[in-house]
Design a protein around this motif. Structure first.
Motif, PDB file in Angstrom:
ATOM      1  N   ARG A  42      64.874  88.528 105.917  1.00  0.00           N
ATOM      2  CA  ARG A  42      65.824  88.928 106.961  1.00  0.00           C
ATOM      3  C   ARG A  42      65.187  89.797 108.041  1.00  0.00           C
ATOM      4  NH1 ARG A  42      71.341  91.310 105.975  1.00  0.00           N
ATOM      5  NH2 ARG A  42      71.679  90.234 107.947  1.00  0.00           N
ATOM      6  N   PHE A  43      64.037  90.386 107.768  1.00  0.00           N
ATOM      7  CA  PHE A  43      63.435  91.329 108.716  1.00  0.00           C
ATOM      8  C   PHE A  43      63.104  90.638 110.042  1.00  0.00           C
ATOM      9  CE2 PHE A  43      59.717  93.424 110.604  1.00  0.00           C
ATOM     10  CZ  PHE A  43      60.218  94.708 110.757  1.00  0.00           C
ATOM     11  N   ARG A  44      63.521  91.270 111.161  1.00  0.00           N
ATOM     12  CA  ARG A  44      63.227  90.699 112.475  1.00  0.00           C
ATOM     13  C   ARG A  44      63.063  91.772 113.558  1.00  0.00           C
ATOM     14  NH1 ARG A  44      68.021  89.627 115.671  1.00  0.00           N
ATOM     15  NH2 ARG A  44      69.905  90.301 114.614  1.00  0.00           N
ATOM     16  N   HIS A  45      62.947  93.017 113.141  1.00  0.00           N
ATOM     17  CA  HIS A  45      62.855  94.096 114.128  1.00  0.00           C
ATOM     18  C   HIS A  45      61.401  94.467 114.400  1.00  0.00           C
ATOM     19  CE1 HIS A  45      67.185  94.787 114.452  1.00  0.00           C
ATOM     20  NE2 HIS A  45      67.218  94.461 113.170  1.00  0.00           N
ATOM     21  N   ASP A  46      60.692  93.505 114.978  1.00  0.00           N
ATOM     22  CA  ASP A  46      59.324  93.754 115.422  1.00  0.00           C
ATOM     23  C   ASP A  46      59.099  92.954 116.702  1.00  0.00           C
ATOM     24  OD1 ASP A  46      59.177  91.177 114.494  1.00  0.00           O
ATOM     25  OD2 ASP A  46      57.648  91.552 112.987  1.00  0.00           O
ATOM     26  N   ALA A  47      57.869  92.869 117.161  1.00  0.00           N
ATOM     27  CA  ALA A  47      57.577  92.250 118.458  1.00  0.00           C
ATOM     28  C   ALA A  47      57.959  90.774 118.521  1.00  0.00           C
ATOM     29  CB  ALA A  47      56.089  92.412 118.787  1.00  0.00           C
ATOM     30  N   VAL A  48      57.872  90.063 117.400  1.00  0.00           N
ATOM     31  CA  VAL A  48      58.161  88.624 117.428  1.00  0.00           C
ATOM     32  C   VAL A  48      59.606  88.298 117.053  1.00  0.00           C
ATOM     33  CG1 VAL A  48      55.804  87.821 117.108  1.00  0.00           C
ATOM     34  CG2 VAL A  48      57.160  88.427 115.111  1.00  0.00           C
ATOM     35  N   GLY A  49      60.363  89.288 116.621  1.00  0.00           N
ATOM     36  CA  GLY A  49      61.790  89.125 116.379  1.00  0.00           C
ATOM     37  C   GLY A  49      62.153  87.977 115.468  1.00  0.00           C
ATOM     38  N   ASP A  50      63.087  87.149 115.931  1.00  0.00           N
ATOM     39  CA  ASP A  50      63.629  86.065 115.109  1.00  0.00           C
ATOM     40  C   ASP A  50      62.593  84.981 114.818  1.00  0.00           C
ATOM     41  OD1 ASP A  50      66.027  85.739 113.767  1.00  0.00           O
ATOM     42  OD2 ASP A  50      66.705  84.152 115.101  1.00  0.00           O
ATOM     43  N   PHE A  51      61.587  84.835 115.678  1.00  0.00           N
ATOM     44  CA  PHE A  51      60.551  83.836 115.432  1.00  0.00           C
ATOM     45  C   PHE A  51      59.748  84.195 114.172  1.00  0.00           C
ATOM     46  CE2 PHE A  51      61.594  82.980 119.806  1.00  0.00           C
ATOM     47  CZ  PHE A  51      61.448  81.613 119.916  1.00  0.00           C
ATOM     48  N   GLY A  52      59.450  85.485 114.009  1.00  0.00           N
ATOM     49  CA  GLY A  52      58.756  85.931 112.802  1.00  0.00           C
ATOM     50  C   GLY A  52      59.611  85.764 111.568  1.00  0.00           C
ATOM     51  N   LEU A  63      63.177  90.356  98.235  1.00  0.00           N
ATOM     52  CA  LEU A  63      62.844  89.092  98.895  1.00  0.00           C
ATOM     53  C   LEU A  63      63.853  88.806 100.018  1.00  0.00           C
ATOM     54  CD1 LEU A  63      60.791  86.770  98.741  1.00  0.00           C
ATOM     55  CD2 LEU A  63      62.449  85.518  97.353  1.00  0.00           C
ATOM     56  N   LEU A  64      65.119  89.142  99.791  1.00  0.00           N
ATOM     57  CA  LEU A  64      66.121  88.991 100.837  1.00  0.00           C
ATOM     58  C   LEU A  64      65.763  89.855 102.046  1.00  0.00           C
ATOM     59  CD1 LEU A  64      68.863  87.956 101.878  1.00  0.00           C
ATOM     60  CD2 LEU A  64      69.933  89.920 100.741  1.00  0.00           C
ATOM     61  N   GLY A  65      65.339  91.104 101.789  1.00  0.00           N
ATOM     62  CA  GLY A  65      64.919  91.979 102.876  1.00  0.00           C
ATOM     63  C   GLY A  65      63.752  91.381 103.648  1.00  0.00           C
ATOM     64  N   TYR A  66      62.824  90.780 102.927  1.00  0.00           N
ATOM     65  CA  TYR A  66      61.639  90.182 103.559  1.00  0.00           C
ATOM     66  C   TYR A  66      62.032  89.034 104.489  1.00  0.00           C
ATOM     67  CZ  TYR A  66      57.138  87.804 103.994  1.00  0.00           C
ATOM     68  OH  TYR A  66      56.001  87.199 104.496  1.00  0.00           O
ATOM     69  N   LEU A  81      59.510  97.727 102.285  1.00  0.00           N
ATOM     70  CA  LEU A  81      58.433  96.866 101.812  1.00  0.00           C
ATOM     71  C   LEU A  81      57.103  97.364 102.356  1.00  0.00           C
ATOM     72  CD1 LEU A  81      60.113  93.392 102.474  1.00  0.00           C
ATOM     73  CD2 LEU A  81      59.880  94.536 100.268  1.00  0.00           C
ATOM     74  N   GLN A  82      56.106  97.399 101.492  1.00  0.00           N
ATOM     75  CA  GLN A  82      54.753  97.780 101.883  1.00  0.00           C
ATOM     76  C   GLN A  82      53.894  96.518 101.929  1.00  0.00           C
ATOM     77  OE1 GLN A  82      54.095 100.733 102.963  1.00  0.00           O
ATOM     78  NE2 GLN A  82      56.069 101.581 102.338  1.00  0.00           N
ATOM     79  N   PRO A  83      52.856  96.515 102.787  1.00  0.00           N
ATOM     80  CA  PRO A  83      52.005  95.321 102.878  1.00  0.00           C
ATOM     81  C   PRO A  83      51.214  95.067 101.604  1.00  0.00           C
ATOM     82  CG  PRO A  83      51.139  97.114 104.238  1.00  0.00           C
ATOM     83  CD  PRO A  83      52.473  97.558 103.745  1.00  0.00           C
ATOM     84  N   LYS A 128      53.139  93.135 106.536  1.00  0.00           N
ATOM     85  CA  LYS A 128      53.236  94.432 107.220  1.00  0.00           C
ATOM     86  C   LYS A 128      54.319  95.270 106.553  1.00  0.00           C
ATOM     87  CE  LYS A 128      54.556  92.231 110.969  1.00  0.00           C
ATOM     88  NZ  LYS A 128      54.948  91.963 112.364  1.00  0.00           N
ATOM     89  N   ALA A 129      54.368  96.539 106.859  1.00  0.00           N
ATOM     90  CA  ALA A 129      55.438  97.396 106.357  1.00  0.00           C
ATOM     91  C   ALA A 129      56.748  96.995 107.029  1.00  0.00           C
ATOM     92  CB  ALA A 129      55.121  98.857 106.638  1.00  0.00           C
ATOM     93  N   MET A 130      57.822  96.918 106.248  1.00  0.00           N
ATOM     94  CA  MET A 130      59.123  96.512 106.778  1.00  0.00           C
ATOM     95  C   MET A 130      60.211  97.381 106.155  1.00  0.00           C
ATOM     96  SD  MET A 130      58.749  92.377 106.321  1.00  0.00           S
ATOM     97  CE  MET A 130      57.270  91.515 106.868  1.00  0.00           C
ATOM     98  N   SER A 131      61.152  97.819 106.979  1.00  0.00           N
ATOM     99  CA  SER A 131      62.270  98.609 106.444  1.00  0.00           C
ATOM    100  C   SER A 131      63.508  98.592 107.329  1.00  0.00           C
ATOM    101  CB  SER A 131      61.834 100.066 106.204  1.00  0.00           C
ATOM    102  OG  SER A 131      61.427 100.664 107.422  1.00  0.00           O
TER     103      SER A 131
END
Length: 312
Positions: free
Chosen positions: A202-212, A197-200, A185-187, A175-178
């Motif tokens: 570390r990303f956790r600001h979506d519905a699943v948060g830290d689990f994702g 890759l570090l950004g990928y 990051l684009q899908p 998914k898109a991540m920023s």
């Protein structure tokens, strides 16, 4: 007759001496070449990165009860001399007899007892007492021994990926991540350099948060392992270990890393087994005064899951 036999024995003995000498020279040459490659890798990294002296930590680990060698893998966002909580907590197990490689991700918000400090999120143990206190915390709560630790900070992770994978690591970005990761990051399937890759992971600001985030970290571990096997050879290992050394704070000797890495490349490892703690159905989200949002877990269920996973 006796003279002929004597001459024959003498020639055989001389021949074996020559073979032993040649083998010794080959072994000596390989050791020398490996050491040279290792030092070259260290020098290469030191030139490209501004790396301060590493803090030395005590660590009194041991092999686990299943004969495996467990390594506490920690990602840290420490800046300067500040004491940082662990951003990522993993236990990697290498079992030499079974030839298996496994990774357990321990979510950082798990609410547990930290020896000497009472109940806190598990990632606070690193800030309170370094990797040794985190080892004790894992031992007390999950009854697992850990022999080694390795801490990689974010800057080190970026350099490490860029050195080991100059063409980037191939990842399917779902998914898109920023948000809050410093990159956009684009899908789609793409090759990510260290920063992206570090950004990928570390990303956790979506519905699943830290689990994702934990799921992506395990996905990246598997992809790095798979792509490492395809592009590296045993001959390149000493230099790669040298490249890694300045970026990783660890109690592992270079020879230990080489031994484990060599087996990973040379053996037919189909997959890296993964487990997330807490397991499904064993936790609840709670708010605790002074700690904020935490994961309250069923310790017995998760302890059993860890032991079953490592014993397989």
């Amino acid at each position: 007759m006796r003279s002929d036999r004597y001459q024959q024995k003498k020639q055989t003995k001389k021949k074996w001496k020559s073979i032993v000498l040649i083998l010794f020279l080959i072994c000596f040459g390989l050791i020398g070449y490996s050491y040279f490659q290792y030092k070259q890798g260290v020098s290469q990294s030191l030139k490209k990165a501004n790396i301060d002296g590493k803090e030395e930590f005590e660590f009194h680990g041991d092999k686990d009860q299943y004969g495996g060698t467990n390594i506490l893998l920690l990602g840290s966002d420490a800046r300067g001399n500040e004491k940082s909580r662990a951003d990522t907590i993993m236990i990697a197990q290498y079992h030499p007899d079974k030839g298996t490689y496994k990774v357990i991700s321990i979510m950082r918000d798990i609410y547990v007892n930290i020896p000497g400090y009472g109940k806190h999120k598990i990632n606070a143990a690193l800030a309170f007492g370094g990797p040794e206190l985190l080892r004790k915390t894992i031992k007390e709560n999950f009854d697992i021994d850990i022999k080694y630790y390795s801490i990689v900070d974010f800057n080190g992770f970026v350099h490490l990926i860029d050195e080991a994978f100059p063409q980037g690591v191939e990842i399917e970005v779902e998914k898109a991540m920023s948000a809050y990761i410093g990159v956009t990051l684009q899908p789609g399937l793409q090759r990510l350099d260290g920063k992206h890759l570090l950004g990928y992971v570390r990303f956790r600001h979506d519905a699943v948060g830290d689990f994702g985030r934990v799921e992506r970290q395990q996905k990246v571990i598997k992809e790095i392992g798979s792509q490492f096997k395809s592009i590296q050879t045993i001959a390149k290992l000493p230099k790669l270990v040298g490249v890694m050394t300045p970026f990783v704070n660890t109690n592992m000797e270079a020879t230990d890393i080489l031994y484990i890495s060599k087996d990973f490349i040379s053996k037919d490892i189909q997959d890296i087994g993964t487990l997330r703690i807490p397991i499904d159905g064993s936790y609840s989200n709670q708010r605790v005064s002074g700690s904020g949002s935490v994961l309250a877990i069923d310790l017995e269920k998760n302890k059993q899951a860890i032991h079953e996973f490592l014993a397989k």
